[in-house]
Design an enzyme around this catalytic site. Sequence first.
Site, PDB file in Angstrom:
ATOM      1  N   HIS A  65       0.826  -1.284  -0.044  1.00  0.00           N
ATOM      2  CA  HIS A  65      -0.040  -0.078  -0.170  1.00  0.00           C
ATOM      3  C   HIS A  65       0.892   1.296   0.105  1.00  0.00           C
ATOM      4  O   HIS A  65       1.875   1.173   0.661  1.00  0.00           O
ATOM      5  CB  HIS A  65      -0.911  -0.129   1.164  1.00  0.00           C
ATOM      6  CG  HIS A  65      -2.026   1.107   1.249  1.00  0.00           C
ATOM      7  ND1 HIS A  65      -1.923   2.286   1.384  1.00  0.00           N
ATOM      8  CD2 HIS A  65      -3.169   0.735   0.722  1.00  0.00           C
ATOM      9  CE1 HIS A  65      -3.228   2.861   1.258  1.00  0.00           C
ATOM     10  NE2 HIS A  65      -4.025   1.863   0.875  1.00  0.00           N
ATOM     11  N   ASP A 119      -8.060  -5.023  -0.048  1.00  0.00           N
ATOM     12  CA  ASP A 119      -8.576  -5.794  -1.170  1.00  0.00           C
ATOM     13  C   ASP A 119      -8.022  -7.250  -0.943  1.00  0.00           C
ATOM     14  O   ASP A 119      -8.616  -8.232  -1.711  1.00  0.00           O
ATOM     15  CB  ASP A 119      -7.976  -5.318  -2.609  1.00  0.00           C
ATOM     16  CG  ASP A 119      -8.363  -3.882  -3.076  1.00  0.00           C
ATOM     17  OD1 ASP A 119      -7.660  -3.161  -2.719  1.00  0.00           O
ATOM     18  OD2 ASP A 119      -9.427  -3.843  -3.044  1.00  0.00           O
TER      19      ASP A 119
HETATM   20  C1  SDX Z   1      -6.139   0.264  -3.087  1.00  0.00           C
HETATM   21  O1  SDX Z   1      -4.324   4.894  -2.227  1.00  0.00           O
HETATM   22  C2  SDX Z   1      -5.450   4.148  -1.317  1.00  0.00           C
HETATM   23  O2  SDX Z   1      -5.377   4.506  -0.442  1.00  0.00           O
HETATM   24  C3  SDX Z   1      -5.828   2.767  -2.208  1.00  0.00           C
HETATM   25  C4  SDX Z   1      -6.882   2.129  -1.458  1.00  0.00           C
HETATM   26  C5  SDX Z   1      -8.124   3.079  -1.254  1.00  0.00           C
HETATM   27  O3  SDX Z   1      -8.591   2.647  -0.279  1.00  0.00           O
HETATM   28  O4  SDX Z   1      -8.383   3.723  -2.055  1.00  0.00           O
HETATM   29  O5  SDX Z   1      -6.339   1.721  -0.049  1.00  0.00           O
HETATM   30  C6  SDX Z   1      -7.328   0.929  -2.444  1.00  0.00           C
HETATM   31  O6  SDX Z   1      -5.939   0.579  -4.031  1.00  0.00           O
HETATM   32  C7  SDX Z   1      -5.298  -0.696  -2.265  1.00  0.00           C
HETATM   33  C8  SDX Z   1      -4.199  -1.157  -3.275  1.00  0.00           C
HETATM   34  C9  SDX Z   1      -4.640  -2.234  -3.999  1.00  0.00           C
HETATM   35  N1  SDX Z   1      -3.744  -2.679  -4.953  1.00  0.00           N
HETATM   36  C10 SDX Z   1      -3.181  -4.216  -4.982  1.00  0.00           C
HETATM   37  O7  SDX Z   1      -3.150  -4.708  -4.190  1.00  0.00           O
HETATM   38  C11 SDX Z   1      -2.019  -4.272  -5.965  1.00  0.00           C
HETATM   39  C12 SDX Z   1      -0.865  -4.895  -5.628  1.00  0.00           C
HETATM   40  N2  SDX Z   1      -0.057  -3.628  -4.657  1.00  0.00           N
HETATM   41  C13 SDX Z   1       1.100  -3.033  -5.498  1.00  0.00           C
HETATM   42  O8  SDX Z   1       0.731  -2.847  -6.843  1.00  0.00           O
HETATM   43  C14 SDX Z   1       1.480  -1.973  -4.799  1.00  0.00           C
HETATM   44  O9  SDX Z   1       1.722  -2.197  -3.433  1.00  0.00           O
HETATM   45  C15 SDX Z   1       0.518  -0.585  -4.570  1.00  0.00           C
HETATM   46  C16 SDX Z   1      -0.004  -0.061  -6.081  1.00  0.00           C
HETATM   47  C17 SDX Z   1      -0.557  -0.890  -3.922  1.00  0.00           C
HETATM   48  C18 SDX Z   1       1.272   0.386  -3.838  1.00  0.00           C
HETATM   49  O10 SDX Z   1       2.399   0.784  -4.829  1.00  0.00           O
HETATM   50  P1  SDX Z   1       3.632   1.721  -4.398  1.00  0.00           P
HETATM   51  O11 SDX Z   1       3.384   2.713  -3.267  1.00  0.00           O
HETATM   52  O12 SDX Z   1       3.656   2.700  -5.810  1.00  0.00           O
HETATM   53  O13 SDX Z   1       4.816   0.963  -4.207  1.00  0.00           O
HETATM   54  P2  SDX Z   1       5.753   0.392  -5.317  1.00  0.00           P
HETATM   55  O14 SDX Z   1       5.077  -0.079  -6.518  1.00  0.00           O
HETATM   56  O15 SDX Z   1       6.792   1.533  -5.275  1.00  0.00           O
HETATM   57  O16 SDX Z   1       6.572  -0.767  -4.674  1.00  0.00           O
HETATM   58  C19 SDX Z   1       7.580  -0.561  -3.607  1.00  0.00           C
HETATM   59  C20 SDX Z   1       8.454  -1.990  -3.620  1.00  0.00           C
HETATM   60  C21 SDX Z   1       8.754  -2.192  -5.194  1.00  0.00           C
HETATM   61  O17 SDX Z   1       9.797  -2.958  -4.798  1.00  0.00           O
HETATM   62  P3  SDX Z   1      11.369  -2.213  -4.939  1.00  0.00           P
HETATM   63  O18 SDX Z   1      11.510  -1.706  -6.307  1.00  0.00           O
HETATM   64  O19 SDX Z   1      11.406  -1.512  -3.707  1.00  0.00           O
HETATM   65  O20 SDX Z   1      12.492  -3.445  -5.110  1.00  0.00           O
HETATM   66  O21 SDX Z   1       7.472  -3.021  -3.184  1.00  0.00           O
HETATM   67  C22 SDX Z   1       7.391  -4.001  -4.313  1.00  0.00           C
HETATM   68  C23 SDX Z   1       7.509  -3.112  -5.546  1.00  0.00           C
HETATM   69  O22 SDX Z   1       8.128  -4.129  -6.401  1.00  0.00           O
HETATM   70  N3  SDX Z   1       5.801  -4.190  -4.290  1.00  0.00           N
HETATM   71  C24 SDX Z   1       5.334  -5.658  -4.392  1.00  0.00           C
HETATM   72  C25 SDX Z   1       3.966  -5.318  -4.011  1.00  0.00           C
HETATM   73  N4  SDX Z   1       3.696  -4.130  -4.036  1.00  0.00           N
HETATM   74  C26 SDX Z   1       5.041  -3.384  -3.916  1.00  0.00           C
HETATM   75  N5  SDX Z   1       6.001  -6.332  -4.899  1.00  0.00           N
HETATM   76  C27 SDX Z   1       5.345  -7.731  -4.958  1.00  0.00           C
HETATM   77  N6  SDX Z   1       3.878  -7.660  -4.672  1.00  0.00           N
HETATM   78  C28 SDX Z   1       3.288  -6.586  -4.340  1.00  0.00           C
HETATM   79  N7  SDX Z   1       1.938  -6.633  -4.176  1.00  0.00           N
END
Ligand code: SDX
Length: 444
Positions: free
Chosen positions: A322, A379
């Site tokens: 998140h 989610d």
């Molecule tokens: C919602 O914003 C809100 O409040 C949203 C929400 C709401 O109520 O409105 O809470 C609802 O959208 C919840 C999130 C639902 N999405 C998912 O579950 C999809 C999977 N999650 C990711 O795509 C990600 O965690 C996000 C999109 C939720 C957050 O993305 P960020 O903050 O841009 O984080 P990032 O992509 O920069 O990741 C940071 C690191 C990365 O690795 P490094 O480059 O540091 O090595 O964490 C890794 C990412 O690769 N990472 C994951 C991951 N999420 C982040 N690796 C594996 N699986 C994951 N799910």
Amino acid sequence: MLNPPRDDDVNNGETMSAKNAKLLLDDAEYQFPVVQGTEGELGIDIRALRSTAGAITLDEGYANTGSTRSAITFVDGRRGILRYRGYPIEDLCEKSSFIEVAYLLIFGELPGQEQFAYFDRSVRRHSMIMEDIKQYYDVWPRKGHPMAYLSSIVSALSTYYEDSLDPFDPRQVEISVHRLLAKLPTIAAYAYKKSVGQPKIYPLNRLGYGENILHMMFAVPTEEYEVDKEIARALEQALIVHADHEQNCSTSTVRMVGSSYANIFASIAAGVLALWGPLHGGANQAVIEMLERIHSDGGGLNKWIDRAKDKDDAFRLMGFGHRVYQNYDPRATILKEASHRVLDKLGVHDPLLEIALELEEVALKDSYFVERKLYPNVDFYSGIIYKAMGFPVKMFPVLFAIGRLPGWIAHWKEMFESEETRISRPRQIYNGYPERKYLPLEKR
Ligand code: SDX
């Protein structure tokens, strides 16, 4: 709430700020006021940055940028706290109803008995949509994603209510708010009925909000349908945890569109489309699809955990991570407990829940997830509950939208009521070609 310093205040330093921030750019020093939120969070007010220092900030994805001040929702990602208008989400889930939480978010206070009776009665009595809107469903593909129906028909509602589109007329805003809250579940349920080739079921005004959603979705004209009140209650709790989440992607979209003075229906329709993405509100659908993939692949988790950690692999653990929560999403805790309750009540044994629980346990012991503070988010469990209730996977983001509607409305309204609001228009750093001469076709 601090009165935000106006641009001219910043120059002569008469701000309400708690502190000042200094910026050294080459050999010039610039000072900017620091504003402090109710819970002590600090923001550097850089509204004078471009005019004084001739520079802008760059923050892809706005992870470090506050777009506004808001009194609606407080999220503390480090401590896993979520409060609507100061009330902890845990209390509201246990003691309140979705319609009461909608009132709280939109109008800022819990309603008194008369206020609640008026609001609840009005929303119940606006639940039907214009009969000729049904024709939209007749001409659209049966298996089309319901989020497309939702955004298109919400936008089209503005063509039926041309008399109540003025964002600066409180009476017109009020009736549009009631219509949106009342009609979104009907629009959603009709999309589902279209997808299964069944007759659309009218809402019943005597039913509560969650009860009506179950009734319109699962009743058929050929037999009595008894709403299970415990399941309706669990559905409302799921809607409550989705009701708002400060400046998330879809809410920021609603604010962005509304800032051009677009009407409330157009702004909400844009929020629906932003929510559809699998990284946002579409994640609950993506979680189930991921769990089904793991299940049909034999249920082994290590391969999928490794893929989620592999930078060269696009696979991610959907429902994990998140932007704000660096701790367990409090909504996931609530929905995890609710998923057990709903599955027990319905006598459903869902192997996907077993996989989800195991996946959570394995991931939270893995250094990759621990170091990046990737916990289950809202989610991760919501899809399990919706699946147990009988909703098809494509309806999961739609249920998220129904839950999030009060938050979208509250932010749209707060924006129009603020004297600070300006049209949203971010800047950029240009990295394209320098000026170049046009070459006629015959010379290319
Ligand atoms: C919602 O914003 C809100 O409040 C949203 C929400 C709401 O109520 O409105 O809470 C609802 O959208 C919840 C999130 C639902 N999405 C998912 O579950 C999809 C999977 N999650 C990711 O795509 C990600 O965690 C996000 C999109 C939720 C957050 O993305 P960020 O903050 O841009 O984080 P990032 O992509 O920069 O990741 C940071 C690191 C990365 O690795 P490094 O480059 O540091 O090595 O964490 C890794 C990412 O690769 N990472 C994951 C991951 N999420 C982040 N690796 C594996 N699986 C994951 N799910």
